[in-house]
Design a protein around this motif. Sequence first.
Motif, short mmCIF file in Angstrom:
data_model
loop_
_atom_site.label_atom_id
_atom_site.label_comp_id
_atom_site.label_asym_id
_atom_site.label_seq_id
_atom_site.Cartn_x
_atom_site.Cartn_y
_atom_site.Cartn_z
N HIS A 38 5.43 72.86 38.26
CA HIS A 38 4.48 72.36 39.10
C HIS A 38 3.07 71.60 38.42
CE1 HIS A 38 6.94 73.65 42.53
NE2 HIS A 38 6.84 74.84 41.85
N VAL A 39 2.86 72.52 36.91
CA VAL A 39 1.68 72.21 36.57
C VAL A 39 1.92 71.30 34.91
CG1 VAL A 39 -0.42 72.90 35.11
CG2 VAL A 39 0.80 74.43 37.04
N THR A 40 1.26 70.07 35.12
CA THR A 40 1.32 69.10 34.28
C THR A 40 0.23 68.81 33.32
OG1 THR A 40 0.97 67.24 35.74
CG2 THR A 40 3.31 67.82 35.19
N ASP A 41 -1.02 69.31 33.89
CA ASP A 41 -2.33 69.07 33.25
C ASP A 41 -2.98 70.51 33.37
OD1 ASP A 41 -4.96 68.89 32.59
OD2 ASP A 41 -5.03 66.88 33.80
N VAL A 70 -0.30 75.78 49.00
CA VAL A 70 0.23 75.30 47.86
C VAL A 70 1.38 76.18 47.36
CG1 VAL A 70 -0.47 75.22 45.43
CG2 VAL A 70 -1.98 74.42 46.96
N HIS A 71 1.17 77.45 47.32
CA HIS A 71 2.17 78.52 46.96
C HIS A 71 3.55 78.34 47.78
CE1 HIS A 71 -1.01 80.09 44.61
NE2 HIS A 71 -0.29 80.53 44.07
N GLN A 72 3.34 78.40 49.13
CA GLN A 72 4.72 78.12 49.91
C GLN A 72 5.17 76.81 49.61
OE1 GLN A 72 2.36 78.38 53.79
NE2 GLN A 72 3.06 80.35 54.20
N ALA A 73 4.47 75.64 49.72
CA ALA A 73 4.99 74.31 49.34
C ALA A 73 5.95 74.35 48.05
CB ALA A 73 4.10 73.38 49.28
N ALA A 74 5.49 74.93 46.91
CA ALA A 74 5.96 75.17 45.86
C ALA A 74 7.54 75.11 45.89
CB ALA A 74 5.35 76.13 44.57
N GLY A 75 7.90 76.07 46.80
CA GLY A 75 9.54 76.39 46.81
C GLY A 75 9.96 77.32 46.03
N ASN A 76 9.21 77.63 44.78
CA ASN A 76 10.01 78.70 43.85
C ASN A 76 9.15 79.62 43.44
OD1 ASN A 76 7.99 77.03 42.38
ND2 ASN A 76 9.02 76.94 40.54
N VAL A 77 8.31 80.04 44.45
CA VAL A 77 7.16 81.14 44.37
C VAL A 77 7.66 82.03 45.53
CG1 VAL A 77 4.84 81.84 44.27
CG2 VAL A 77 5.39 79.71 43.47
N HIS A 78 7.94 83.27 44.94
CA HIS A 78 8.57 84.37 45.93
C HIS A 78 7.34 85.46 45.82
CE1 HIS A 78 11.85 81.98 46.60
NE2 HIS A 78 12.02 81.68 45.34
N PRO A 79 7.48 86.49 46.57
CA PRO A 79 6.76 87.68 46.56
C PRO A 79 7.05 88.47 45.25
CG PRO A 79 7.63 87.49 48.73
CD PRO A 79 8.26 86.51 48.06
N GLU A 80 8.27 88.54 45.02
CA GLU A 80 8.71 89.42 43.55
C GLU A 80 7.89 88.71 42.34
OE1 GLU A 80 10.81 87.43 45.66
OE2 GLU A 80 11.78 89.07 46.74
N HIS A 81 7.12 87.67 42.37
CA HIS A 81 6.62 87.29 41.26
C HIS A 81 4.87 87.72 41.07
CE1 HIS A 81 9.42 83.66 41.67
NE2 HIS A 81 9.77 84.21 40.82
N SER A 117 1.71 86.92 49.11
CA SER A 117 3.01 87.30 48.82
C SER A 117 3.57 87.48 50.17
CB SER A 117 3.17 88.34 48.02
OG SER A 117 2.53 89.57 48.60
N TYR A 118 2.76 88.09 51.26
CA TYR A 118 2.99 88.11 52.88
C TYR A 118 3.68 86.81 53.32
CZ TYR A 118 1.13 92.72 52.61
OH TYR A 118 0.78 94.19 52.37
N GLY A 119 2.87 85.73 52.80
CA GLY A 119 3.23 84.57 53.46
C GLY A 119 4.58 83.57 52.75
N LEU A 120 5.09 84.29 51.63
CA LEU A 120 6.06 83.75 51.07
C LEU A 120 7.48 84.16 51.23
CD1 LEU A 120 4.50 83.52 47.68
CD2 LEU A 120 4.65 81.42 49.31
N THR A 121 8.51 83.64 51.44
CA THR A 121 9.92 84.07 51.45
C THR A 121 10.55 84.88 50.40
OG1 THR A 121 10.28 82.11 52.97
CG2 THR A 121 12.28 83.62 52.34
N PRO A 122 11.01 85.98 50.55
CA PRO A 122 11.46 86.67 49.23
C PRO A 122 12.73 85.77 48.63
CG PRO A 122 11.15 88.29 50.98
CD PRO A 122 11.19 86.89 51.79
N LYS A 123 12.75 86.00 47.34
CA LYS A 123 13.96 85.10 46.78
C LYS A 123 15.12 85.40 47.28
CE LYS A 123 14.61 83.88 41.77
NZ LYS A 123 14.33 84.07 40.48
N ASN A 124 15.56 86.47 47.41
CA ASN A 124 17.01 86.80 47.85
C ASN A 124 17.35 86.57 49.34
OD1 ASN A 124 15.61 88.91 49.25
ND2 ASN A 124 16.83 90.60 48.20
N ALA A 125 16.31 85.98 50.22
CA ALA A 125 16.48 85.68 51.60
C ALA A 125 17.11 84.45 51.96
CB ALA A 125 15.10 85.67 52.18
N GLY A 126 17.59 83.69 50.79
CA GLY A 126 18.26 82.43 50.90
C GLY A 126 17.65 81.50 51.81
N GLY A 127 16.37 81.75 51.79
CA GLY A 127 15.50 80.35 52.64
C GLY A 127 15.12 80.73 53.88
N ALA A 128 15.89 81.81 54.39
CA ALA A 128 15.78 82.51 55.99
C ALA A 128 14.24 83.17 55.85
CB ALA A 128 16.98 83.24 56.49
#
Length: 135
Positions: A38-41, A70-81, A117-128
Amino acid sequence: MTMPPRIAVTEAQIDRVVARFYSAVRQNPNLAPIFAAHVTDWPAHEEKIGRFWRNALLLQRSYDGNPMHVHQAAGNVHPEHFPIWLELFDRVLAEELPADLAQSWSALAHRVGRGLSYGLTPKNAGGAIPRLSLH
């Protein structure tokens, strides 16, 4: 009337913490790929996050972003991070600031991390989105 800062750090201290933190992120095997997607600059990103912390710590009105979106839209940020993020951030704070300032900023960073982290989907939730059961 000017409001006193929430935590009495300087802008220079904020800049140092942000720069050192993102240097550590770029070397972390868990976080580096997430940010690289996500970060190029990096200077622009660090400047924006510096404004976020100036707003949160010094009560300046220089940041107008929406971190949750921003964190939700990234798609690869999860509470585990966030525990990894916070461990790195706490390490930098302890190295850069007097203990009382580091502890105060850390407490705020942990609240921010928890909220995000409360607003993000856990990595193992398969998007659900997990549902709470009232039973």
